[in-house]
Design a protein around this motif. Structure first.
Motif, PDB file in Angstrom:
ATOM      1  N   ALA A  29      -5.465  -4.607  -1.379  1.00  0.00           N
ATOM      2  CA  ALA A  29      -4.792  -3.395  -3.004  1.00  0.00           C
ATOM      3  C   ALA A  29      -4.755  -2.272  -2.932  1.00  0.00           C
ATOM      4  O   ALA A  29      -3.273  -2.071  -3.498  1.00  0.00           O
ATOM      5  CB  ALA A  29      -5.629  -4.467  -3.553  1.00  0.00           C
ATOM      6  N   MET A  30      -5.028  -1.506  -2.984  1.00  0.00           N
ATOM      7  CA  MET A  30      -5.512   0.012  -2.944  1.00  0.00           C
ATOM      8  C   MET A  30      -4.197   0.503  -1.764  1.00  0.00           C
ATOM      9  O   MET A  30      -3.841   1.686  -2.806  1.00  0.00           O
ATOM     10  CB  MET A  30      -6.480   0.885  -2.709  1.00  0.00           C
ATOM     11  CG  MET A  30      -8.034   0.214  -3.698  1.00  0.00           C
ATOM     12  SD  MET A  30      -9.472   1.449  -3.341  1.00  0.00           S
ATOM     13  CE  MET A  30      -8.762   2.898  -2.707  1.00  0.00           C
ATOM     14  N   GLU A  31      -3.541  -0.268  -0.983  1.00  0.00           N
ATOM     15  CA  GLU A  31      -2.502   0.561  -0.254  1.00  0.00           C
ATOM     16  C   GLU A  31      -1.731   0.293  -0.456  1.00  0.00           C
ATOM     17  O   GLU A  31      -0.568   0.504   0.304  1.00  0.00           O
ATOM     18  CB  GLU A  31      -2.905   0.133   1.287  1.00  0.00           C
ATOM     19  CG  GLU A  31      -4.526   1.039   2.228  1.00  0.00           C
ATOM     20  CD  GLU A  31      -3.951   2.288   2.251  1.00  0.00           C
ATOM     21  OE1 GLU A  31      -3.170   2.302   2.514  1.00  0.00           O
ATOM     22  OE2 GLU A  31      -5.241   2.941   1.504  1.00  0.00           O
ATOM     23  N   GLY A  32      -2.090  -1.067  -1.351  1.00  0.00           N
ATOM     24  CA  GLY A  32      -0.429  -1.379  -1.577  1.00  0.00           C
ATOM     25  C   GLY A  32      -0.016  -2.741  -0.810  1.00  0.00           C
ATOM     26  O   GLY A  32       1.565  -3.229  -1.392  1.00  0.00           O
ATOM     27  N   ASN A  33      -1.275  -3.201  -0.507  1.00  0.00           N
ATOM     28  CA  ASN A  33      -0.400  -4.949   0.726  1.00  0.00           C
ATOM     29  C   ASN A  33      -1.747  -5.825   0.222  1.00  0.00           C
ATOM     30  O   ASN A  33      -2.706  -5.619   0.963  1.00  0.00           O
ATOM     31  CB  ASN A  33      -0.931  -4.249   1.976  1.00  0.00           C
ATOM     32  CG  ASN A  33       0.070  -5.275   2.383  1.00  0.00           C
ATOM     33  OD1 ASN A  33       0.773  -6.066   2.646  1.00  0.00           O
ATOM     34  ND2 ASN A  33      -0.758  -5.429   3.821  1.00  0.00           N
ATOM     35  N   PRO A  34      -1.559  -6.027  -0.766  1.00  0.00           N
ATOM     36  CA  PRO A  34      -2.428  -6.801  -1.025  1.00  0.00           C
ATOM     37  C   PRO A  34      -1.721  -8.570  -0.689  1.00  0.00           C
ATOM     38  O   PRO A  34      -1.596  -8.883  -0.008  1.00  0.00           O
ATOM     39  CB  PRO A  34      -2.412  -6.830  -2.732  1.00  0.00           C
ATOM     40  CG  PRO A  34      -0.879  -6.616  -2.788  1.00  0.00           C
ATOM     41  CD  PRO A  34      -0.540  -5.469  -2.186  1.00  0.00           C
ATOM     42  N   LEU A  35      -3.098  -9.664   0.002  1.00  0.00           N
ATOM     43  CA  LEU A  35      -3.596 -10.446  -0.021  1.00  0.00           C
ATOM     44  C   LEU A  35      -3.063 -10.979  -0.875  1.00  0.00           C
ATOM     45  O   LEU A  35      -2.894 -11.331  -1.679  1.00  0.00           O
ATOM     46  CB  LEU A  35      -4.584 -11.081   0.871  1.00  0.00           C
ATOM     47  CG  LEU A  35      -5.835 -10.255   1.748  1.00  0.00           C
ATOM     48  CD1 LEU A  35      -6.818 -10.762   1.603  1.00  0.00           C
ATOM     49  CD2 LEU A  35      -4.739 -10.155   2.963  1.00  0.00           C
ATOM     50  N   ASP A  36      -2.068 -12.230  -0.514  1.00  0.00           N
ATOM     51  CA  ASP A  36      -1.358 -13.470  -1.076  1.00  0.00           C
ATOM     52  C   ASP A  36      -2.082 -14.284  -1.270  1.00  0.00           C
ATOM     53  O   ASP A  36      -3.224 -14.831  -0.624  1.00  0.00           O
ATOM     54  CB  ASP A  36       0.122 -14.141  -1.220  1.00  0.00           C
ATOM     55  CG  ASP A  36       0.133 -14.554   0.315  1.00  0.00           C
ATOM     56  OD1 ASP A  36      -1.161 -14.904   0.818  1.00  0.00           O
ATOM     57  OD2 ASP A  36       0.962 -14.720   1.244  1.00  0.00           O
TER      58      ASP A  36
END
Length: 72
Positions: A29-36
């Motif tokens: 999430a911090m990297e801008g790629n959160p799990l869906d």
């Protein structure tokens, strides 16, 4: 049903896995790629069912292969 090679993980291992998943989710999430929601549900299923790393990996690979063959 799990093969004899695949034994359910101990409660300690399951809680360690859950903690690692939560940390990884936070980092993603911090990297801008959160799990869906689908990914989260998949990892929760692995924990709930006590799947081995090998079984999880095989499941993810098969799912990716199937998705790669789906027409858009």
């Amino acid at each position: 049903m799990m093969s004899p090679k695949e034994k359910a993980l101990s409660s300690l291992s399951l809680s360690e896995r859950r903690e690692r998943r939560l940390v990884a989710m936070h980092l993603q999430a911090m990297e801008g790629n959160p799990l869906d929601a689908e990914d989260v549900a998949m990892f929760e299923m692995f924990e709930r069912e006590g799947w081995s790393d090998e079984r999880c990996r095989a499941y993810i690979i098969e799912k990716a292969k199937a998705a790669a063959h789906m027409p858009e």
